[in-house]
Design a protein around this motif. Structure first.
Motif, PDB file in Angstrom:
ATOM      1  N   ALA A   1      52.094  46.396  34.506  1.00  0.00           N
ATOM      2  CA  ALA A   1      52.947  46.106  35.662  1.00  0.00           C
ATOM      3  C   ALA A   1      52.472  46.918  36.861  1.00  0.00           C
ATOM      4  N   VAL A   2      52.596  46.323  38.020  1.00  0.00           N
ATOM      5  CA  VAL A   2      52.234  46.997  39.269  1.00  0.00           C
ATOM      6  C   VAL A   2      53.477  46.957  40.164  1.00  0.00           C
ATOM      7  N   PRO A   3      54.386  47.939  39.997  1.00  0.00           N
ATOM      8  CA  PRO A   3      55.624  47.924  40.774  1.00  0.00           C
ATOM      9  C   PRO A   3      55.394  48.050  42.276  1.00  0.00           C
ATOM     10  N   VAL A   4      54.370  48.780  42.644  1.00  0.00           N
ATOM     11  CA  VAL A   4      53.985  48.957  44.039  1.00  0.00           C
ATOM     12  C   VAL A   4      52.486  48.690  44.107  1.00  0.00           C
ATOM     13  N   PRO A   5      52.037  47.827  45.031  1.00  0.00           N
ATOM     14  CA  PRO A   5      50.601  47.538  45.107  1.00  0.00           C
ATOM     15  C   PRO A   5      49.762  48.816  45.209  1.00  0.00           C
ATOM     16  N   VAL A   6      48.611  48.799  44.530  1.00  0.00           N
ATOM     17  CA  VAL A   6      47.697  49.940  44.511  1.00  0.00           C
ATOM     18  C   VAL A   6      46.325  49.479  44.980  1.00  0.00           C
ATOM     19  N   THR A   7      45.492  50.425  45.385  1.00  0.00           N
ATOM     20  CA  THR A   7      44.146  50.048  45.830  1.00  0.00           C
ATOM     21  C   THR A   7      43.274  49.734  44.626  1.00  0.00           C
TER      22      THR A   7
ATOM     23  N   ALA B   1      34.812  47.961  56.081  1.00  0.00           N
ATOM     24  CA  ALA B   1      34.024  48.023  57.310  1.00  0.00           C
ATOM     25  C   ALA B   1      34.531  47.018  58.347  1.00  0.00           C
ATOM     26  N   ASP B   2      35.227  45.988  57.871  1.00  0.00           N
ATOM     27  CA  ASP B   2      35.843  44.993  58.761  1.00  0.00           C
ATOM     28  C   ASP B   2      37.313  45.310  59.035  1.00  0.00           C
ATOM     29  N   GLY B   3      37.756  46.482  58.567  1.00  0.00           N
ATOM     30  CA  GLY B   3      39.145  46.886  58.793  1.00  0.00           C
ATOM     31  C   GLY B   3      40.147  46.274  57.829  1.00  0.00           C
ATOM     32  N   VAL B   4      39.667  45.787  56.691  1.00  0.00           N
ATOM     33  CA  VAL B   4      40.541  45.130  55.709  1.00  0.00           C
ATOM     34  C   VAL B   4      40.591  45.970  54.440  1.00  0.00           C
ATOM     35  N   GLU B   5      41.801  46.212  53.938  1.00  0.00           N
ATOM     36  CA  GLU B   5      41.970  46.987  52.709  1.00  0.00           C
ATOM     37  C   GLU B   5      42.525  46.081  51.610  1.00  0.00           C
ATOM     38  N   PHE B   6      41.946  46.223  50.420  1.00  0.00           N
ATOM     39  CA  PHE B   6      42.391  45.436  49.273  1.00  0.00           C
ATOM     40  C   PHE B   6      43.468  46.185  48.513  1.00  0.00           C
ATOM     41  N   PHE B   7      44.530  45.463  48.142  1.00  0.00           N
ATOM     42  CA  PHE B   7      45.564  45.998  47.275  1.00  0.00           C
ATOM     43  C   PHE B   7      45.738  45.076  46.088  1.00  0.00           C
ATOM     44  N   VAL B   8      45.938  45.667  44.931  1.00  0.00           N
ATOM     45  CA  VAL B   8      46.131  44.915  43.697  1.00  0.00           C
ATOM     46  C   VAL B   8      47.628  44.773  43.441  1.00  0.00           C
TER      47      VAL B   8
ATOM     48  N   ASP C   1      40.052  39.975  33.092  1.00  0.00           N
ATOM     49  CA  ASP C   1      39.092  39.198  33.865  1.00  0.00           C
ATOM     50  C   ASP C   1      39.682  38.536  35.102  1.00  0.00           C
ATOM     51  N   ALA C   2      40.882  38.952  35.510  1.00  0.00           N
ATOM     52  CA  ALA C   2      41.507  38.377  36.705  1.00  0.00           C
ATOM     53  C   ALA C   2      42.252  39.470  37.451  1.00  0.00           C
ATOM     54  N   VAL C   3      42.308  39.292  38.763  1.00  0.00           N
ATOM     55  CA  VAL C   3      43.025  40.238  39.613  1.00  0.00           C
ATOM     56  C   VAL C   3      43.788  39.454  40.673  1.00  0.00           C
ATOM     57  N   ASP C   4      44.984  39.919  40.971  1.00  0.00           N
ATOM     58  CA  ASP C   4      45.799  39.329  42.033  1.00  0.00           C
ATOM     59  C   ASP C   4      45.759  40.281  43.219  1.00  0.00           C
ATOM     60  N   ILE C   5      45.248  39.782  44.331  1.00  0.00           N
ATOM     61  CA  ILE C   5      45.062  40.595  45.532  1.00  0.00           C
ATOM     62  C   ILE C   5      46.201  40.351  46.508  1.00  0.00           C
TER      63      ILE C   5
END
Length: 162
Positions: free
Chosen positions: A18-24, A53-60, A103-107
């Motif tokens: 579970a990811v209660p709060v999005p994480v990097t 580098a484009d100012g975008v951060e990924f969160f899972v 094998d899958a990630v929700d961004i």
């Protein structure tokens, strides 16, 4: 008794994915990220560095899940959508879910999903389902050939019929 996704997160917790709060994507303490397949995690982190580098951060928002967590998500979807057939458009069984195998990630965040939609193939990261713009999987052949056509939803994915 109907299940809600937030109730399932609270009951099973982080240890089950579970990811209660999005994480990097660099969070090695959260099992949902740390238990992703090494190849997927590596591609995701390389893409995240380029996106930064484009100012975008990924969160899972979701990644690896235990079979128990996936089963509870499936029950919640059946309660929400009223049938197994409708739920299958959104949630796979534990035996077929790419999340259970790591094998899958929700961004999360639309700008990260947009960046991956535009640049993800260069890292082998592809959106798989048209109805789930947050769901990405590793397709190494995409680096040279582009991402394969998307399925309308998981119920059209032949991998879900095992």
């Amino acid at each position: 008794m109907p299940y809600s996704e937030s109730a399932v997160r609270q009951v099973l917790g982080k240890a089950h994915g579970a990811v209660p709060v999005p994480v990097t994507v660099f969070d090695d303490e959260t099992p949902a990220v740390a238990n992703l397949s090494p190849a997927l995690l590596g591609a995701l982190r390389r893409a995240a560095i380029a996106a930064a580098a484009d100012g975008v951060e990924f969160f899972v928002n979701g990644g690896w899940r235990s079979p128990e967590y996936q089963e509870q998500l499936l029950h919640a979807a059946i309660a929400r959508y009223g049938s197994e057939q409708e739920a299958a458009r959104w949630v796979a069984t534990p035996g077929t879910s790419a999340h259970v195998s790591g094998d899958a990630v929700d961004i999360g965040r639309s700008e990260a999903r947009a960046w991956l939609s535009e640049h993800g193939a260069a890292y082998g990261l592809c959106q798989i389902y048209r109805n789930e713009p947050w769901h990405f999987e590793l397709r190494p052949e995409a680096v040279e050939h582009g991402c394969p056509p998307m399925y309308a939803d998981p119920s059209h994915d032949p991998r879900m019929r095992r």
